[in-house]
Scaffold this active site. Structure first.
Site, PDB file in Angstrom:
ATOM      1  N   TYR A 123      30.091 111.055 -77.818  1.00  0.00           N
ATOM      2  CA  TYR A 123      31.130 110.823 -78.822  1.00  0.00           C
ATOM      3  C   TYR A 123      31.440 112.088 -79.617  1.00  0.00           C
ATOM      4  CZ  TYR A 123      29.247 106.429 -77.350  1.00  0.00           C
ATOM      5  OH  TYR A 123      28.774 105.415 -76.565  1.00  0.00           O
ATOM      6  N   TYR A 145      29.320  95.388 -77.985  1.00  0.00           N
ATOM      7  CA  TYR A 145      29.373  96.702 -77.338  1.00  0.00           C
ATOM      8  C   TYR A 145      28.725  96.587 -75.964  1.00  0.00           C
ATOM      9  CZ  TYR A 145      28.684 101.482 -76.061  1.00  0.00           C
ATOM     10  OH  TYR A 145      28.706 102.651 -75.359  1.00  0.00           O
ATOM     11  N   ASP A 200      24.297  90.494 -71.562  1.00  0.00           N
ATOM     12  CA  ASP A 200      24.031  91.922 -71.521  1.00  0.00           C
ATOM     13  C   ASP A 200      22.760  92.164 -72.343  1.00  0.00           C
ATOM     14  OD1 ASP A 200      23.834  94.615 -72.064  1.00  0.00           O
ATOM     15  OD2 ASP A 200      25.969  94.907 -72.483  1.00  0.00           O
ATOM     16  N   LYS A 237      18.316 100.742 -70.130  1.00  0.00           N
ATOM     17  CA  LYS A 237      17.568 101.389 -71.216  1.00  0.00           C
ATOM     18  C   LYS A 237      16.055 101.356 -71.020  1.00  0.00           C
ATOM     19  CE  LYS A 237      21.112 100.874 -74.813  1.00  0.00           C
ATOM     20  NZ  LYS A 237      21.386 102.234 -75.221  1.00  0.00           N
TER      21      LYS A 237
HETATM   22  N1  PMP Z   1      25.336  97.386 -73.149  1.00  0.00           N
HETATM   23  C1  PMP Z   1      24.666  97.504 -74.288  1.00  0.00           C
HETATM   24  C2  PMP Z   1      24.304  96.257 -75.054  1.00  0.00           C
HETATM   25  C3  PMP Z   1      24.274  98.748 -74.763  1.00  0.00           C
HETATM   26  O1  PMP Z   1      23.601  98.857 -75.931  1.00  0.00           O
HETATM   27  C4  PMP Z   1      24.612  99.897 -73.997  1.00  0.00           C
HETATM   28  C5  PMP Z   1      24.200 101.296 -74.425  1.00  0.00           C
HETATM   29  N2  PMP Z   1      24.319 101.586 -75.753  1.00  0.00           N
HETATM   30  C6  PMP Z   1      25.318  99.736 -72.798  1.00  0.00           C
HETATM   31  C7  PMP Z   1      25.662  98.466 -72.401  1.00  0.00           C
HETATM   32  C8  PMP Z   1      25.703 100.905 -71.947  1.00  0.00           C
HETATM   33  O2  PMP Z   1      24.606 101.483 -71.344  1.00  0.00           O
HETATM   34  P1  PMP Z   1      24.633 103.010 -70.845  1.00  0.00           P
HETATM   35  O3  PMP Z   1      24.775 103.841 -72.072  1.00  0.00           O
HETATM   36  O4  PMP Z   1      23.333 103.193 -70.148  1.00  0.00           O
HETATM   37  O5  PMP Z   1      25.806 103.144 -69.924  1.00  0.00           O
END
Ligand code: PMP
Length: 439
Positions: free
Chosen positions: A22, A154, A255, A284
């Site tokens: 960002y 998100y 997610d 993650k």
């Molecule tokens: N979904 C959620 C809930 C997340 O917190 C994130 C990462 N912040 C992502 C998807 C995207 O993952 P990445 O940054 O590994 O592409």
């Protein structure tokens, strides 16, 4: 080996050439140069504010749950490196990936049985959305091609994930009108312990009924909305989603990229509600923060549906799919996690954060403090500008702690191995950061 760069040279080259998350180009902030990391500490290449080592409050964005340079995880990578670091996954398979897939099926909610291994969280969301759309297309209902989500979410930065991130005030507002237009419900009522909210329930039911004919799936972050605002909601809402999805023939996607592997106090946040989704995304902490890897799991119903269609395959196959190094360290990380009483450690951190962050409420610019599992959030009364952000980070660094505030949020999700003293230090740093941001 080339001559090492001095921290000054490194920063200058970084500013000229390297994008950061960002960030603008050239970069406007001076990133701290990390030389190494071990346990819960990041070691800087040079002292900043007189401090050379920082206790990590961020677990590198939810991922390093066991801390850094862990001997067991190091050994897993080293062992695999001696065999192979990568081979293509088309037409070939290998033990680390197969073991990982079977393990994930074993530890996630019951009907999830099939695993797609990809390289990042965002890609796993792309795959999840593709699964939903392709499922209905295969069943002869191609008009079911939109996703529903609630505001405040998100899901990543690639195209489909951006389309289901909060459309207002978020990072992806720029693309409204360009992204696929999805269906948005109001943000879920705040609070893990929030009671039933009949008005919200009616709103969700009405929206689902109105759009069911064109909906392929509902996608949400269960219980904890992360980068969209660090808000918690009642697990009862997940049961409601499950019920309305079943009623209207819509798939449910959780997610769990941020919440997976114990962070919210359950191994997966779906466990707070005892609800199973049709599709689940993990990332993650999957590899203990060592390497980039994600997984999209689905049920047999979804897999068989896709595989019966006019194109009877899931048309997705990243180059680094199932990467053996990442899979090997993921296996080791999961074994490590399940091999000790992680639940107790997350509870201990939860108690420490509750104790240590409560005082922040006395600051005039703090609006709310909330804690769930090993996640602590201090919400300020207004978003920080660049100067406020930098003042807050610097104040934390002076306390010997690494924080990365965003918008109006100071938040922490420390590694589970963080000891009580370091936890107290993190809380002191958050309070100092909040105070500095208010000046
Ligand atoms: N979904 C959620 C809930 C997340 O917190 C994130 C990462 N912040 C992502 C998807 C995207 O993952 P990445 O940054 O590994 O592409």
């Amino acid at each position: 080996m080339p001559e090492p760069l001095t921290p000054g040279e490194l920063r200058e080259l970084d500013r000229q050439h390297v994008w950061h998350p960002y960030g603008p180009m050239p970069g406007r902030e001076d990133p701290l140069v990390v030389e190494s990391a071990s346990g819960v500490r990041l070691r800087l290449a040079e002292p900043v504010e007189g401090v050379r080592e920082l206790v990590d409050g961020m677990s590198s964005w939810w991922s390093a749950i066991h801390g850094y340079n862990h001997p067991v995880l190091n050994e897993a990578v080293r062992g695999q490196l001696g065999r192979m670091s990568h081979v293509m996954f088309g037409g070939l398979t290998h033990e680390p990936a197969v073991r990982l897939a079977a393990k994930l099926v074993e530890i996630t909610p019951e009907p999830l049985r099939h695993v797609f291994l990809a390289d990042s969280g965002s890609v796993s969301v792309e795959v999840a959305v593709k699964m939903c759309l392709q499922y209905w297309r295969s069943l002869g209902r191609p008009e079911k091609r939109r996703m529903l989500t609630w505001r405040g979410g998100y899901h990543g930065d690639t195209w489909q994930p951006m389309a289901v991130c909060d459309p207002q005030g978020g990072m992806h507002q720029l693309w409204s009108g360009v992204l696929p237009e999805q269906v948005f419900a109001d943000a879920p009522p705040a609070g893990f312990d929030a009671g039933a909210d009949p008005a919200y329930e009616a709103h969700l039911r009405e929206l689902m009924a109105r759009h069911a004919h064109e909906l392929a799936g509902v996608i949400v972050e269960p219980v904890v909305q992360g980068a969209g605002g660090m808000r918690f909601h009642s697990p009862a809402l997940l049961r409601l989603l499950r019920e309305v999805c079943d009623e209207h023939d819509v798939l449910l996607v959780f997610d769990e990229i941020a919440t997976g592997f114990g962070r919210s106090g359950e191994l997966f946040a779906a466990g707070h509600a005892a609800v199973s989704p049709d599709v689940m995304c993990l990332g993650k902490a999957l590899t203990g923060g060592y390497l980039t890897m994600s997984a999209t799991l689905c049920t047999t119903r979804v897999a068989e549906g896709i595989s019966r269609g006019e194109v009877p395959v899931l048309a997705h196959g990243p180059t680094f799919m199932g990467n053996p190094l990442a899979a090997a360290v993921a296996n080791a990380s999961i074994e490590l996690l399940l091999g000790y009483d992680w639940r107790q450690e997350v509870k201990r951190i939860e108690a420490g954060l509750r104790d240590g962050l409560a005082e922040a409420l006395e600051l005039p610019n703090v609006r709310e403090v909330r804690v769930l599992g090993a996640i602590g959030v201090v919400q300020l009364d207004r978003p920080l500008d660049a100067a406020g952000m930098s003042a807050a980070s610097r104040a934390a660094v002076r306390e010997g702690v690494w924080l990365r505030p965003f918008r109006d949020l100071l938040y922490v999700m420390p590694p589970y191995i963080t000891g009580d003293d370091d936890l107290a230090r993190i809380c002191t740093a958050v309070r100092a950061a909040a105070a500095a941001a208010g000046r």
